[in-house]
Structures are given as structure tokens and as C-alpha cells.
Design a protein around this motif. Sequence first.
Motif, PDB file in Angstrom:
ATOM      1  N   MET A 183       0.845  -1.187   0.000  1.00  0.00           N
ATOM      2  CA  MET A 183       0.000   0.000   0.000  1.00  0.00           C
ATOM      3  C   MET A 183       0.878   1.234   0.000  1.00  0.00           C
ATOM      4  SD  MET A 183      -2.989   1.246   0.085  1.00  0.00           S
ATOM      5  CE  MET A 183      -3.841   2.716   0.530  1.00  0.00           C
ATOM      6  N   MET A 184       0.610   2.095  -0.906  1.00  0.00           N
ATOM      7  CA  MET A 184       1.387   3.315  -1.043  1.00  0.00           C
ATOM      8  C   MET A 184       1.104   4.256   0.132  1.00  0.00           C
ATOM      9  SD  MET A 184       1.682   5.565  -4.463  1.00  0.00           S
ATOM     10  CE  MET A 184       2.122   4.084  -5.346  1.00  0.00           C
ATOM     11  N   LYS A 185       2.151   4.725   0.785  1.00  0.00           N
ATOM     12  CA  LYS A 185       1.996   5.555   1.976  1.00  0.00           C
ATOM     13  C   LYS A 185       2.202   7.038   1.705  1.00  0.00           C
ATOM     14  CE  LYS A 185       3.236   1.804   4.968  1.00  0.00           C
ATOM     15  NZ  LYS A 185       4.304   1.012   5.433  1.00  0.00           N
ATOM     16  N   CYS A 186       2.858   7.381   0.612  1.00  0.00           N
ATOM     17  CA  CYS A 186       3.134   8.784   0.294  1.00  0.00           C
ATOM     18  C   CYS A 186       1.864   9.426  -0.278  1.00  0.00           C
ATOM     19  CB  CYS A 186       4.291   8.864  -0.703  1.00  0.00           C
ATOM     20  SG  CYS A 186       4.732  10.545  -1.148  1.00  0.00           S
ATOM     21  N   LYS A 187       1.252  10.344   0.470  1.00  0.00           N
ATOM     22  CA  LYS A 187      -0.044  10.905   0.085  1.00  0.00           C
ATOM     23  C   LYS A 187      -0.051  11.571  -1.289  1.00  0.00           C
ATOM     24  CE  LYS A 187      -1.941  11.371   4.679  1.00  0.00           C
ATOM     25  NZ  LYS A 187      -2.495  12.245   5.692  1.00  0.00           N
ATOM     26  N   PRO A 188       0.927  12.422  -1.625  1.00  0.00           N
ATOM     27  CA  PRO A 188       0.870  13.039  -2.956  1.00  0.00           C
ATOM     28  C   PRO A 188       0.948  12.016  -4.086  1.00  0.00           C
ATOM     29  CG  PRO A 188       2.450  14.201  -1.570  1.00  0.00           C
ATOM     30  CD  PRO A 188       2.037  12.963  -0.828  1.00  0.00           C
ATOM     31  N   VAL A 189       1.816  11.030  -3.948  1.00  0.00           N
ATOM     32  CA  VAL A 189       1.984  10.021  -4.995  1.00  0.00           C
ATOM     33  C   VAL A 189       0.749   9.121  -5.057  1.00  0.00           C
ATOM     34  CG1 VAL A 189       3.433   8.118  -5.813  1.00  0.00           C
ATOM     35  CG2 VAL A 189       4.489  10.138  -4.819  1.00  0.00           C
ATOM     36  N   TYR A 190       0.170   8.799  -3.913  1.00  0.00           N
ATOM     37  CA  TYR A 190      -1.057   7.997  -3.893  1.00  0.00           C
ATOM     38  C   TYR A 190      -2.195   8.740  -4.596  1.00  0.00           C
ATOM     39  CZ  TYR A 190      -4.920   5.141  -2.271  1.00  0.00           C
ATOM     40  OH  TYR A 190      -6.031   4.331  -2.222  1.00  0.00           O
ATOM     41  N   ALA A 191      -2.285  10.050  -4.392  1.00  0.00           N
ATOM     42  CA  ALA A 191      -3.320  10.848  -5.071  1.00  0.00           C
ATOM     43  C   ALA A 191      -3.120  10.805  -6.587  1.00  0.00           C
ATOM     44  CB  ALA A 191      -3.291  12.288  -4.561  1.00  0.00           C
ATOM     45  N   TRP A 192      -1.866  10.860  -7.035  1.00  0.00           N
ATOM     46  CA  TRP A 192      -1.592  10.755  -8.480  1.00  0.00           C
ATOM     47  C   TRP A 192      -2.077   9.409  -9.007  1.00  0.00           C
ATOM     48  CZ3 TRP A 192       4.309  12.166  -8.303  1.00  0.00           C
ATOM     49  CH2 TRP A 192       4.458  13.521  -7.966  1.00  0.00           C
ATOM     50  N   LEU A 193      -1.776   8.345  -8.259  1.00  0.00           N
ATOM     51  CA  LEU A 193      -2.153   6.999  -8.684  1.00  0.00           C
ATOM     52  C   LEU A 193      -3.672   6.873  -8.793  1.00  0.00           C
ATOM     53  CD1 LEU A 193      -1.349   4.104  -9.411  1.00  0.00           C
ATOM     54  CD2 LEU A 193      -1.439   3.579  -6.964  1.00  0.00           C
ATOM     55  N   GLU A 194      -4.400   7.395  -7.809  1.00  0.00           N
ATOM     56  CA  GLU A 194      -5.857   7.326  -7.853  1.00  0.00           C
ATOM     57  C   GLU A 194      -6.404   8.004  -9.108  1.00  0.00           C
ATOM     58  OE1 GLU A 194      -7.066   8.922  -4.013  1.00  0.00           O
ATOM     59  OE2 GLU A 194      -7.761   6.908  -3.499  1.00  0.00           O
ATOM     60  N   MET A 195      -5.849   9.149  -9.466  1.00  0.00           N
ATOM     61  CA  MET A 195      -6.304   9.856 -10.667  1.00  0.00           C
ATOM     62  C   MET A 195      -6.020   9.042 -11.926  1.00  0.00           C
ATOM     63  SD  MET A 195      -5.370  13.876 -10.154  1.00  0.00           S
ATOM     64  CE  MET A 195      -3.619  13.584  -9.995  1.00  0.00           C
ATOM     65  N   ALA A 196      -4.801   8.573 -12.061  1.00  0.00           N
ATOM     66  CA  ALA A 196      -4.370   7.921 -13.296  1.00  0.00           C
ATOM     67  C   ALA A 196      -4.967   6.530 -13.472  1.00  0.00           C
ATOM     68  CB  ALA A 196      -2.849   7.838 -13.343  1.00  0.00           C
ATOM     69  N   THR A 235       4.230  19.827  -5.708  1.00  0.00           N
ATOM     70  CA  THR A 235       4.382  21.212  -5.278  1.00  0.00           C
ATOM     71  C   THR A 235       5.637  21.304  -4.409  1.00  0.00           C
ATOM     72  OG1 THR A 235       3.114  20.887  -3.255  1.00  0.00           O
ATOM     73  CG2 THR A 235       1.871  21.525  -5.240  1.00  0.00           C
ATOM     74  N   GLU A 236       6.031  22.501  -4.084  1.00  0.00           N
ATOM     75  CA  GLU A 236       7.208  22.657  -3.214  1.00  0.00           C
ATOM     76  C   GLU A 236       6.965  22.033  -1.842  1.00  0.00           C
ATOM     77  OE1 GLU A 236       9.489  26.213  -3.040  1.00  0.00           O
ATOM     78  OE2 GLU A 236       8.967  26.760  -5.096  1.00  0.00           O
ATOM     79  N   GLU A 237       5.706  22.069  -1.366  1.00  0.00           N
ATOM     80  CA  GLU A 237       5.386  21.481  -0.072  1.00  0.00           C
ATOM     81  C   GLU A 237       5.411  19.947  -0.138  1.00  0.00           C
ATOM     82  OE1 GLU A 237       3.189  23.816  -1.526  1.00  0.00           O
ATOM     83  OE2 GLU A 237       4.192  25.452  -0.486  1.00  0.00           O
ATOM     84  N   GLU A 238       5.029  19.381  -1.292  1.00  0.00           N
ATOM     85  CA  GLU A 238       4.984  17.929  -1.433  1.00  0.00           C
ATOM     86  C   GLU A 238       6.361  17.313  -1.673  1.00  0.00           C
ATOM     87  OE1 GLU A 238       0.589  17.427  -3.516  1.00  0.00           O
ATOM     88  OE2 GLU A 238       2.343  17.811  -4.762  1.00  0.00           O
TER      89      GLU A 238
END
Length: 106
Positions: free
Chosen positions: A1-14, A40-43
Amino acid sequence: MMKCKPVYAWLEMAQDDGVLIDPDDINHEAINNMWSFSPTEEETPQIHAADIVEFVGELIAARSSALVGDDGDEQEAAPFVLPVFVVPVPLYSARQEARGPASLEG
């Protein structure tokens, strides 16, 4: 299970996006299946190389499954090529000055 929130959000979209197949126009197919992801710079500090490796593997699995079809037949997963292009941060940027130069040695 992917734990990195920004990368997980990308995966859900794609992974939820359909895969277009156009045997008559490869450019149409390529443009419609193209995705781009930029943190983003924050991510950025939250994302590590292992997260990207896991993301690519999960994305290949999701897109391959989408190519199998929904007709109920037992089919082998379709071969899938995922071209990945990584664009480096410009050599002299505010972020580089704050973090130091990138190392080319692993």
C-alpha cells in the motif's frame, strides 16, 4: 500500500482514467493517454525514490488491467510499456540553494 499521500493521489487519478486505443492514429492515442505529475514545493520533501518506483509499478499494473477488457474471458494481462521522462530541477534555483547540489552518485 502506497503511503506517500501526494503520490497515492496521483495513482488514484491515473488508474481510474480509461485507456484509449486508436490503431489508426498513434498520436491521438499517445496524447489521450499521456499524464504529467509534478509535486508542489510542499509535497517535494515527502516524496522519495522508492515512492516513485512503487507508483510506476502500480500504474503499470492498473493500466495493463484496463487493457484486458471486461468481457469476462480469462485473458492474460496485456503487455504494457510505460515511458517515463524525468525532468531535472534547473541547476540554479532557490530550492537548490536551500538544499544544496544534487549528487549524481546514487
